[in-house]
Write a protein that holds these residues in place. Structure first.
Motif, PDB file in Angstrom:
ATOM      1  N   ASP A  49       0.835  -1.215   0.000  1.00 13.52           N
ATOM      2  CA  ASP A  49       0.000   0.000   0.000  1.00 13.52           C
ATOM      3  C   ASP A  49       0.868   1.263   0.000  1.00 13.52           C
ATOM      4  O   ASP A  49       0.564   2.238  -0.692  1.00 13.52           O
ATOM      5  CB  ASP A  49      -0.925   0.009   1.223  1.00 13.52           C
ATOM      6  CG  ASP A  49      -2.082  -0.975   1.084  1.00 13.52           C
ATOM      7  OD1 ASP A  49      -2.348  -1.420  -0.053  1.00 13.52           O
ATOM      8  OD2 ASP A  49      -2.716  -1.291   2.113  1.00 13.52           O
ATOM      9  N   GLN A  50       1.945   1.224   0.805  1.00 13.20           N
ATOM     10  CA  GLN A  50       2.832   2.390   0.881  1.00 13.20           C
ATOM     11  C   GLN A  50       3.519   2.641  -0.458  1.00 13.20           C
ATOM     12  O   GLN A  50       3.657   3.790  -0.893  1.00 13.20           O
ATOM     13  CB  GLN A  50       3.863   2.192   1.993  1.00 13.20           C
ATOM     14  CG  GLN A  50       3.275   2.287   3.394  1.00 13.20           C
ATOM     15  CD  GLN A  50       4.281   1.930   4.466  1.00 13.20           C
ATOM     16  OE1 GLN A  50       5.485   2.088   4.294  1.00 13.20           O
ATOM     17  NE2 GLN A  50       3.787   1.436   5.599  1.00 13.20           N
ATOM     18  N   LEU A  51       3.948   1.538  -1.118  1.00 11.33           N
ATOM     19  CA  LEU A  51       4.584   1.693  -2.431  1.00 11.33           C
ATOM     20  C   LEU A  51       3.589   2.235  -3.459  1.00 11.33           C
ATOM     21  O   LEU A  51       3.954   3.068  -4.300  1.00 11.33           O
ATOM     22  CB  LEU A  51       5.153   0.348  -2.896  1.00 11.33           C
ATOM     23  CG  LEU A  51       6.433  -0.120  -2.200  1.00 11.33           C
ATOM     24  CD1 LEU A  51       6.791  -1.539  -2.639  1.00 11.33           C
ATOM     25  CD2 LEU A  51       7.606   0.827  -2.487  1.00 11.33           C
ATOM     26  N   LYS A  52       2.344   1.787  -3.377  1.00  6.16           N
ATOM     27  CA  LYS A  52       1.311   2.278  -4.296  1.00  6.16           C
ATOM     28  C   LYS A  52       1.069   3.765  -4.078  1.00  6.16           C
ATOM     29  O   LYS A  52       0.935   4.538  -5.033  1.00  6.16           O
ATOM     30  CB  LYS A  52       0.014   1.491  -4.084  1.00  6.16           C
ATOM     31  CG  LYS A  52      -1.076   1.845  -5.080  1.00  6.16           C
ATOM     32  CD  LYS A  52      -2.323   0.998  -4.872  1.00  6.16           C
ATOM     33  CE  LYS A  52      -3.412   1.407  -5.874  1.00  6.16           C
ATOM     34  NZ  LYS A  52      -4.652   0.613  -5.660  1.00  6.16           N
ATOM     35  N   SER A  53       1.037   4.183  -2.801  1.00  2.00           N
ATOM     36  CA  SER A  53       0.845   5.604  -2.476  1.00  2.00           C
ATOM     37  C   SER A  53       2.012   6.445  -2.993  1.00  2.00           C
ATOM     38  O   SER A  53       1.814   7.532  -3.570  1.00  2.00           O
ATOM     39  CB  SER A  53       0.700   5.766  -0.962  1.00  2.00           C
ATOM     40  OG  SER A  53       0.609   7.127  -0.614  1.00  2.00           O
ATOM     41  N   LEU A  54       3.244   5.946  -2.809  1.00  6.58           N
ATOM     42  CA  LEU A  54       4.426   6.660  -3.304  1.00  6.58           C
ATOM     43  C   LEU A  54       4.409   6.745  -4.832  1.00  6.58           C
ATOM     44  O   LEU A  54       4.785   7.774  -5.408  1.00  6.58           O
ATOM     45  CB  LEU A  54       5.707   5.970  -2.834  1.00  6.58           C
ATOM     46  CG  LEU A  54       6.064   6.129  -1.355  1.00  6.58           C
ATOM     47  CD1 LEU A  54       7.238   5.231  -0.984  1.00  6.58           C
ATOM     48  CD2 LEU A  54       6.395   7.588  -1.028  1.00  6.58           C
ATOM     49  N   ASP A  55       3.962   5.673  -5.472  1.00  5.29           N
ATOM     50  CA  ASP A  55       3.868   5.652  -6.934  1.00  5.29           C
ATOM     51  C   ASP A  55       2.883   6.731  -7.419  1.00  5.29           C
ATOM     52  O   ASP A  55       3.171   7.464  -8.375  1.00  5.29           O
ATOM     53  CB  ASP A  55       3.418   4.276  -7.415  1.00  5.29           C
ATOM     54  CG  ASP A  55       3.260   4.224  -8.929  1.00  5.29           C
ATOM     55  OD1 ASP A  55       4.277   4.314  -9.633  1.00  5.29           O
ATOM     56  OD2 ASP A  55       2.112   4.117  -9.405  1.00  5.29           O
ATOM     57  N   ASN A  56       1.733   6.845  -6.738  1.00  6.55           N
ATOM     58  CA  ASN A  56       0.743   7.861  -7.109  1.00  6.55           C
ATOM     59  C   ASN A  56       1.307   9.265  -6.927  1.00  6.55           C
ATOM     60  O   ASN A  56       1.114  10.143  -7.775  1.00  6.55           O
ATOM     61  CB  ASN A  56      -0.531   7.704  -6.266  1.00  6.55           C
ATOM     62  CG  ASN A  56      -1.344   6.482  -6.668  1.00  6.55           C
ATOM     63  OD1 ASN A  56      -1.240   6.016  -7.801  1.00  6.55           O
ATOM     64  ND2 ASN A  56      -2.141   5.961  -5.747  1.00  6.55           N
ATOM     65  N   THR A  57       2.011   9.483  -5.803  1.00  8.17           N
ATOM     66  CA  THR A  57       2.608  10.813  -5.541  1.00  8.17           C
ATOM     67  C   THR A  57       3.638  11.160  -6.612  1.00  8.17           C
ATOM     68  O   THR A  57       3.656  12.276  -7.141  1.00  8.17           O
ATOM     69  CB  THR A  57       3.280  10.838  -4.152  1.00  8.17           C
ATOM     70  OG1 THR A  57       2.312  10.509  -3.156  1.00  8.17           O
ATOM     71  CG2 THR A  57       3.849  12.223  -3.853  1.00  8.17           C
ATOM     72  N   LEU A  58       4.497  10.184  -6.949  1.00  9.80           N
ATOM     73  CA  LEU A  58       5.533  10.435  -7.950  1.00  9.80           C
ATOM     74  C   LEU A  58       4.916  10.685  -9.325  1.00  9.80           C
ATOM     75  O   LEU A  58       5.389  11.553 -10.076  1.00  9.80           O
ATOM     76  CB  LEU A  58       6.524   9.266  -8.002  1.00  9.80           C
ATOM     77  CG  LEU A  58       7.766   9.467  -8.883  1.00  9.80           C
ATOM     78  CD1 LEU A  58       8.524  10.731  -8.490  1.00  9.80           C
ATOM     79  CD2 LEU A  58       8.687   8.251  -8.804  1.00  9.80           C
ATOM     80  N   ARG A  59       3.849   9.969  -9.653  1.00 15.41           N
ATOM     81  CA  ARG A  59       3.160  10.203 -10.939  1.00 15.41           C
ATOM     82  C   ARG A  59       2.595  11.629 -10.995  1.00 15.41           C
ATOM     83  O   ARG A  59       2.671  12.294 -12.027  1.00 15.41           O
ATOM     84  CB  ARG A  59       2.049   9.175 -11.144  1.00 15.41           C
ATOM     85  CG  ARG A  59       2.549   7.809 -11.540  1.00 15.41           C
ATOM     86  CD  ARG A  59       1.409   6.839 -11.837  1.00 15.41           C
ATOM     87  NE  ARG A  59       1.911   5.480 -11.948  1.00 15.41           N
ATOM     88  CZ  ARG A  59       2.518   5.003 -13.022  1.00 15.41           C
ATOM     89  NH1 ARG A  59       2.684   5.766 -14.100  1.00 15.41           N
ATOM     90  NH2 ARG A  59       2.950   3.756 -13.053  1.00 15.41           N
TER      91      ARG A  59
END
Length: 378
Positions: free
Chosen positions: A15-25
């Motif tokens: 979940d944390q990696l998914k959240s970081l991915d969304n922020t970076l996108r």
């Protein structure tokens, strides 16, 4: 015996990696990577022209912008690669039931969170002049010799900050106080977005300490003012009639090595309508010093024009609050050790590190605070 991975831990990391991915996108979208790549190609083409260095000022500007764009693209691409690698490592940790790999994922998530938060700050610098280089002026205020010493401490703090980041910083003028410290100093930070980054440092800074200049060892409160303005570019419409100027030349003073003090090369320009006074004494040539001082004057007049326009807008909106920059930070060395930003409430118990240029956390908190204020005002 291997401890089985808990599904909750692995799921939390996913979940944390998914959240970081969304922020970076989101960051990649705001910064417009396609445009950055196009800008990089155009700047590389200009930098490759044989006559680039015929105009040294323009050449330095081009190479500085190119270095910045290359650095930003590399930074984003490295973060994207690390984020993808962390996802692969998490899958591997789950498939092989490997707690050490899972712990490695956790450590990388912590590091990525910090790095992406820092990158996100760049997306908040969207003001009209934020992408420009910065001109910073420091003046000692109330507090006598302690204030002059404090002003010099702040000058060193900002120059160390620039040095830590690899930014070029040129001191244009320093007016030394009689006993210790400085009355004032002006310097330029020559890096894209230096203005947007440092603009939150403008305002009144306060120092509380046992005075090293008081033979009775009493506690002293002293003040210094920091002003940050954007460097003027050729596209700016700043016309100054010659009749509005008084130009004085004088011999450079203070530490400066041999040569710098032997001719009347220092230049002081007074803008008569506003009373603004600027000086430059870091060049050996009077003409160079005059050109630099004119650049500083134009930057200050541009900032004055913007402040007047902002005051009109505030009057229309009914905003009668004082300047957000006033009384912005306290540096307390006695009876306890603390540096605290009075706007953001961000604080640290390590003043020595702050005075050695470790001010990024204060700057980041200030930029987020300013953005929130802008959103609330609209």
């Amino acid at each position: 015996m291997t401890v089985p991975l808990t599904a909750v831990t692995a799921a939390e990391y996913a979940d944390q990696l998914k959240s970081l991915d969304n922020t970076l996108r989101n960051i990649e979208t705001v910064l417009n990577l396609d445009k950055m790549r196009k800008d990089k190609a155009e700047l590389e083409a200009v930098a490759a022209t044989p006559d680039l260095w015929d105009d040294q000022a323009r050449a330095q500007q081009i190479t500085s912008k190119l270095s910045y764009v290359q650095g930003e693209l590399n930074r984003i691409e490295r973060l994207r690669g690390r984020l993808d690698d962390a996802g692969v490592l998490l899958e591997l940790a789950e498939s092989e039931n490997d707690p050490s790999s899972l712990a490695e994922v956790g450590n990388e998530i912590g590091a990525l969170t910090k790095a992406i938060d820092e990158l996100e700050i760049r997306t908040l610098l969207s003001g009209e002049y934020d992408s420009r280089e910065a001109l910073v002026s420091i003046r000692s205020g109330a507090g006598g010799v302690d204030a002059a010493d404090f002003a010099e401490m702040l000058l060193r703090m900002y120059l160390r900050w620039a040095e830590r980041h690899g930014y070029s910083a040129d001191v244009y003028d320093t007016s030394y106080a009689e006993e210790a410290g400085i009355k004032s100093a002006t310097f330029a930070v020559k890096h894209p977005y230096a203005y947007g980054t440092l603009s939150v440092e403008g305002g009144t800074h306060r120092l509380v300490r046992i005075s090293p200049f008081d033979n009775q060892g009493r506690r002293q409160t002293s003040f210094a003012a920091v002003e940050v303005v954007p460097v003027v570019e050729q596209t700016d419409d700043i016309e100054i009639p010659e009749d509005d100027l008084r130009v004085d030349v004088y011999r450079s003073s203070g530490p400066g090595g041999q040569g710098v003090n032997t001719t009347d090369s220092a230049v002081r320009i007074t803008h008569l309508p506003t009373g603004i006074v600027v000086s430059c004494q870091n060049e050996r040539s009077q003409l160079q010093n005059k050109a630099t001082a004119m650049g500083v004057l134009k930057a200050k007049l541009l900032a004055l024009k913007r402040a007047e326009e902002q005051a009109k807008m505030d009057a229309i909106r009914g905003d009668v609050a004082g300047s957000w920059g006033d009384q912005m930070r306290s540096y307390v060395l006695h009876p306890y050790q603390m540096v605290k930003d009075l706007r953001t409430e961000y604080e640290t118990g390590n003043p020595s590190a702050v005075f050695d240029g470790e001010i990024d956390s204060f700057i980041e908190a200030g930029i987020r605070w300013r953005k929130q204020r802008e959103l609330e005002a609209h």
